[in-house]
Design a protein around this motif. Structure first.
Motif, PDB file in Angstrom:
ATOM      1  N   ILE A   1       0.611 -13.215   5.528  1.00  0.00           N
ATOM      2  CA  ILE A   1       1.509 -13.335   6.188  1.00  0.00           C
ATOM      3  C   ILE A   1       2.992 -12.552   5.671  1.00  0.00           C
ATOM      4  O   ILE A   1       3.742 -11.677   6.188  1.00  0.00           O
ATOM      5  CB  ILE A   1       2.118 -14.870   6.317  1.00  0.00           C
ATOM      6  CG1 ILE A   1       1.043 -15.828   7.369  1.00  0.00           C
ATOM      7  CG2 ILE A   1       3.600 -15.025   6.809  1.00  0.00           C
ATOM      8  CD1 ILE A   1       1.424 -17.116   7.197  1.00  0.00           C
ATOM      9  N   LEU A   2       2.985 -12.640   4.373  1.00  0.00           N
ATOM     10  CA  LEU A   2       3.920 -12.250   3.560  1.00  0.00           C
ATOM     11  C   LEU A   2       3.784 -10.360   3.774  1.00  0.00           C
ATOM     12  O   LEU A   2       4.975  -9.723   3.980  1.00  0.00           O
ATOM     13  CB  LEU A   2       4.107 -12.436   2.117  1.00  0.00           C
ATOM     14  CG  LEU A   2       4.224 -14.085   2.027  1.00  0.00           C
ATOM     15  CD1 LEU A   2       4.183 -14.267   0.581  1.00  0.00           C
ATOM     16  CD2 LEU A   2       5.869 -14.400   2.602  1.00  0.00           C
ATOM     17  N   ILE A   3       2.468 -10.027   3.495  1.00  0.00           N
ATOM     18  CA  ILE A   3       2.308  -8.642   3.193  1.00  0.00           C
ATOM     19  C   ILE A   3       2.593  -8.057   4.809  1.00  0.00           C
ATOM     20  O   ILE A   3       3.204  -6.728   4.858  1.00  0.00           O
ATOM     21  CB  ILE A   3       0.896  -8.467   2.821  1.00  0.00           C
ATOM     22  CG1 ILE A   3       0.819  -8.631   1.318  1.00  0.00           C
ATOM     23  CG2 ILE A   3       0.415  -6.960   3.363  1.00  0.00           C
ATOM     24  CD1 ILE A   3       1.433  -7.364   0.423  1.00  0.00           C
ATOM     25  N   PHE A   4       2.200  -8.670   5.791  1.00  0.00           N
ATOM     26  CA  PHE A   4       2.344  -8.068   7.150  1.00  0.00           C
ATOM     27  C   PHE A   4       3.857  -8.212   7.596  1.00  0.00           C
ATOM     28  O   PHE A   4       4.073  -7.410   8.569  1.00  0.00           O
ATOM     29  CB  PHE A   4       1.422  -8.590   8.197  1.00  0.00           C
ATOM     30  CG  PHE A   4       0.086  -8.100   8.008  1.00  0.00           C
ATOM     31  CD1 PHE A   4      -0.274  -6.676   8.801  1.00  0.00           C
ATOM     32  CD2 PHE A   4      -1.058  -8.421   7.375  1.00  0.00           C
ATOM     33  CE1 PHE A   4      -1.424  -6.012   8.827  1.00  0.00           C
ATOM     34  CE2 PHE A   4      -2.256  -7.455   7.285  1.00  0.00           C
ATOM     35  CZ  PHE A   4      -2.531  -6.601   7.980  1.00  0.00           C
ATOM     36  N   GLU A   5       4.557  -9.009   7.036  1.00  0.00           N
ATOM     37  CA  GLU A   5       5.811  -8.949   7.414  1.00  0.00           C
ATOM     38  C   GLU A   5       6.414  -7.622   6.707  1.00  0.00           C
ATOM     39  O   GLU A   5       7.342  -6.842   7.213  1.00  0.00           O
ATOM     40  CB  GLU A   5       6.677 -10.019   6.958  1.00  0.00           C
ATOM     41  CG  GLU A   5       8.134 -10.324   6.953  1.00  0.00           C
ATOM     42  CD  GLU A   5       8.807  -9.776   8.284  1.00  0.00           C
ATOM     43  OE1 GLU A   5       9.971  -9.417   8.444  1.00  0.00           O
ATOM     44  OE2 GLU A   5       8.200  -9.915   9.320  1.00  0.00           O
ATOM     45  N   ALA A   6       6.050  -7.096   5.655  1.00  0.00           N
ATOM     46  CA  ALA A   6       6.522  -6.111   4.787  1.00  0.00           C
ATOM     47  C   ALA A   6       6.077  -5.030   5.773  1.00  0.00           C
ATOM     48  O   ALA A   6       6.812  -4.066   5.786  1.00  0.00           O
ATOM     49  CB  ALA A   6       6.247  -6.200   3.308  1.00  0.00           C
ATOM     50  N   VAL A   7       4.760  -5.043   6.187  1.00  0.00           N
ATOM     51  CA  VAL A   7       4.487  -3.866   6.990  1.00  0.00           C
ATOM     52  C   VAL A   7       5.100  -3.785   8.306  1.00  0.00           C
ATOM     53  O   VAL A   7       5.532  -2.777   8.679  1.00  0.00           O
ATOM     54  CB  VAL A   7       3.047  -4.065   7.256  1.00  0.00           C
ATOM     55  CG1 VAL A   7       2.286  -3.083   8.283  1.00  0.00           C
ATOM     56  CG2 VAL A   7       2.049  -4.121   5.970  1.00  0.00           C
TER      57      VAL A   7
ATOM     58  N   ARG B   1       7.414  -0.552   9.581  1.00  0.00           N
ATOM     59  CA  ARG B   1       6.740   0.164  10.577  1.00  0.00           C
ATOM     60  C   ARG B   1       8.145   0.348  11.600  1.00  0.00           C
ATOM     61  O   ARG B   1       8.561   1.574  12.053  1.00  0.00           O
ATOM     62  CB  ARG B   1       5.969  -0.370  11.556  1.00  0.00           C
ATOM     63  CG  ARG B   1       5.404   0.296  12.391  1.00  0.00           C
ATOM     64  CD  ARG B   1       4.061  -0.293  12.989  1.00  0.00           C
ATOM     65  NE  ARG B   1       3.953  -1.761  13.583  1.00  0.00           N
ATOM     66  CZ  ARG B   1       3.376  -2.737  12.922  1.00  0.00           C
ATOM     67  NH1 ARG B   1       2.485  -2.416  11.956  1.00  0.00           N
ATOM     68  NH2 ARG B   1       3.621  -4.050  13.152  1.00  0.00           N
ATOM     69  N   ILE B   2       9.122  -0.573  11.821  1.00  0.00           N
ATOM     70  CA  ILE B   2      10.234  -0.420  12.426  1.00  0.00           C
ATOM     71  C   ILE B   2      11.197   0.505  12.090  1.00  0.00           C
ATOM     72  O   ILE B   2      12.104   1.043  12.555  1.00  0.00           O
ATOM     73  CB  ILE B   2      10.991  -1.891  12.562  1.00  0.00           C
ATOM     74  CG1 ILE B   2      10.103  -2.920  13.465  1.00  0.00           C
ATOM     75  CG2 ILE B   2      12.243  -1.874  12.987  1.00  0.00           C
ATOM     76  CD1 ILE B   2      10.522  -4.290  13.202  1.00  0.00           C
TER      77      ILE B   2
ATOM     78  N   ALA C   1      -6.519  -4.318   4.970  1.00  0.00           N
ATOM     79  CA  ALA C   1      -6.009  -4.268   6.382  1.00  0.00           C
ATOM     80  C   ALA C   1      -4.556  -3.620   6.252  1.00  0.00           C
ATOM     81  O   ALA C   1      -4.380  -3.236   7.280  1.00  0.00           O
ATOM     82  CB  ALA C   1      -6.002  -5.610   6.928  1.00  0.00           C
ATOM     83  N   ALA C   2      -3.876  -4.113   5.323  1.00  0.00           N
ATOM     84  CA  ALA C   2      -2.448  -3.785   5.426  1.00  0.00           C
ATOM     85  C   ALA C   2      -2.225  -2.406   4.763  1.00  0.00           C
ATOM     86  O   ALA C   2      -1.021  -2.082   4.827  1.00  0.00           O
ATOM     87  CB  ALA C   2      -1.588  -4.751   4.750  1.00  0.00           C
ATOM     88  N   ASN C   3      -3.268  -1.863   4.323  1.00  0.00           N
ATOM     89  CA  ASN C   3      -3.249  -0.338   3.780  1.00  0.00           C
ATOM     90  C   ASN C   3      -2.000  -0.468   2.545  1.00  0.00           C
ATOM     91  O   ASN C   3      -1.016   0.509   2.482  1.00  0.00           O
ATOM     92  CB  ASN C   3      -2.701   0.476   4.543  1.00  0.00           C
ATOM     93  CG  ASN C   3      -3.120   2.143   3.815  1.00  0.00           C
ATOM     94  OD1 ASN C   3      -3.823   2.304   3.241  1.00  0.00           O
ATOM     95  ND2 ASN C   3      -2.625   3.113   4.554  1.00  0.00           N
ATOM     96  N   VAL C   4      -1.924  -1.480   1.619  1.00  0.00           N
ATOM     97  CA  VAL C   4      -1.098  -1.571   0.476  1.00  0.00           C
ATOM     98  C   VAL C   4      -1.537  -0.522  -0.294  1.00  0.00           C
ATOM     99  O   VAL C   4      -2.582   0.160  -0.348  1.00  0.00           O
ATOM    100  CB  VAL C   4      -1.168  -3.087  -0.164  1.00  0.00           C
ATOM    101  CG1 VAL C   4      -0.616  -4.098   0.692  1.00  0.00           C
ATOM    102  CG2 VAL C   4      -2.397  -3.105  -0.675  1.00  0.00           C
ATOM    103  N   ASP C   5      -0.621   0.060  -1.485  1.00  0.00           N
ATOM    104  CA  ASP C   5      -0.595   0.910  -2.329  1.00  0.00           C
ATOM    105  C   ASP C   5      -1.593   0.426  -3.784  1.00  0.00           C
ATOM    106  O   ASP C   5      -2.409   1.335  -4.237  1.00  0.00           O
ATOM    107  CB  ASP C   5       0.691   1.326  -2.666  1.00  0.00           C
ATOM    108  CG  ASP C   5       1.320   2.272  -1.628  1.00  0.00           C
ATOM    109  OD1 ASP C   5       0.996   3.164  -1.227  1.00  0.00           O
ATOM    110  OD2 ASP C   5       2.138   1.502  -0.891  1.00  0.00           O
TER     111      ASP C   5
END
Length: 266
Positions: A253-259, A263-264, A139-143
């Motif tokens: 929670i942690l991964i989507f904060e990085a995402v 994005r910003i 979902a977060a499209n991590v590498d």
């Protein structure tokens, strides 16, 4: 004309049942079972080699099966009894495939992104948690996803089921904690460890550089090796009476904060 197998006592069906049930058999043969349309589709998209497709025609039509008849894939029609013997789920779609496992060595991971985002999980035990972590990673499209000191093999039917096929969508590697630490340092990746000790609030960190988010088990947390080599230990402030949450929820929670930060900062 495709082959048919209607007996649960058939030698092939017995061997496939062992593939479903036993990790040792999966490792020895280099094969595993995939159940369900979406899972099979994601595996094909993910470059997995499909050797055989078994279908129960009341749930998966012959024309659907024939559409998969390419590149040497064997198509076998099976009876309801055979399907139920091989199926892991009670509600499913009438198709089971035999696929070749992939290598999941650290050196197989190619980081094309100059600022990769990697999810690392140390010694996760429950297949359901591993599946949920893989869904989050997709979902977060991590590498990449890296599992340190794995307690179960990636082709456990419970992992495939709980990941809804996301086990096939991202590069995944396994290794020891020391091997993974070396890999991360060689690639200049900042290491953020979810831990209670010497931690700062997770949302105060910068994850726009090459980043690994590292999570441990709910019972024991991360081993000392991770904490000693961490760029920064991070914590999710708790608002209630407990000091931890499910590992897959915390990782989300942690991964989507990085995402969000990335994005910003685009």
């Amino acid at each position: 004309m495709h082959k048919t197998i209607y007996s649960t006592q058939n030698a092939l069906i017995k061997s496939l049942y062992q593939l479903k049930e036993k990790s040792r058999q999966r490792r020895k043969s280099g094969q595993f079972l995939i159940e369900g349309k979406r899972e099979l589709s994601l595996a094909i998209k993910g470059g997995y080699t499909i050797e055989t497709v078994l279908f129960y025609p009341d749930l998966f039509s012959e024309s659907e099966a024939k559409s998969l008849e390419r590149n040497g894939i064997e198509i076998i029609e099976i009876s309801q009894d055979v399907f139920q013997k091989l199926a892991h789920r009670s509600t499913t779609e009438g198709v089971i495939a035999v696929a070749k496992t992939k290598s999941h060595q650290l050196h197989d991971i190619i980081l094309n992104n100059t600022t990769p985002l990697i999810l690392v999980a140390e010694a996760p035990e429950k297949p359901g948690n591993i599946g949920a972590l893989l869904r989050t990673a997709d979902a977060a499209n991590v590498d990449a996803v890296i599992i340190a000191n794995p307690k179960t093999d990636l082709y456990n039917p419970n992992i495939i089921r709980s990941s809804v096929g996301c086990v096939f969508t991202k590069p995944i590697a396994t290794g020891t904690t020391s091997e993974i630490l070396s890999f991360l340092k060689q690639n200049g990746i900042h290491i953020f460890c979810a831990a209670l000790q010497a931690s700062q609030d997770y949302h105060k960190q910068d994850y726009t550089n090459p980043t690994a988010i590292v999570v441990g088990t709910e019972a024991t947390g991360l081993s000392d090796d991770w904490l000693q080599h961490s760029t920064q230990n991070i914590i999710i402030p708790m608002q209630g009476n407990i000091d931890s949450m499910n590992v897959s929820v915390a990782a989300g929670i942690l991964i989507f904060e990085a995402v969000r930060q990335r994005r910003i900062n685009k």
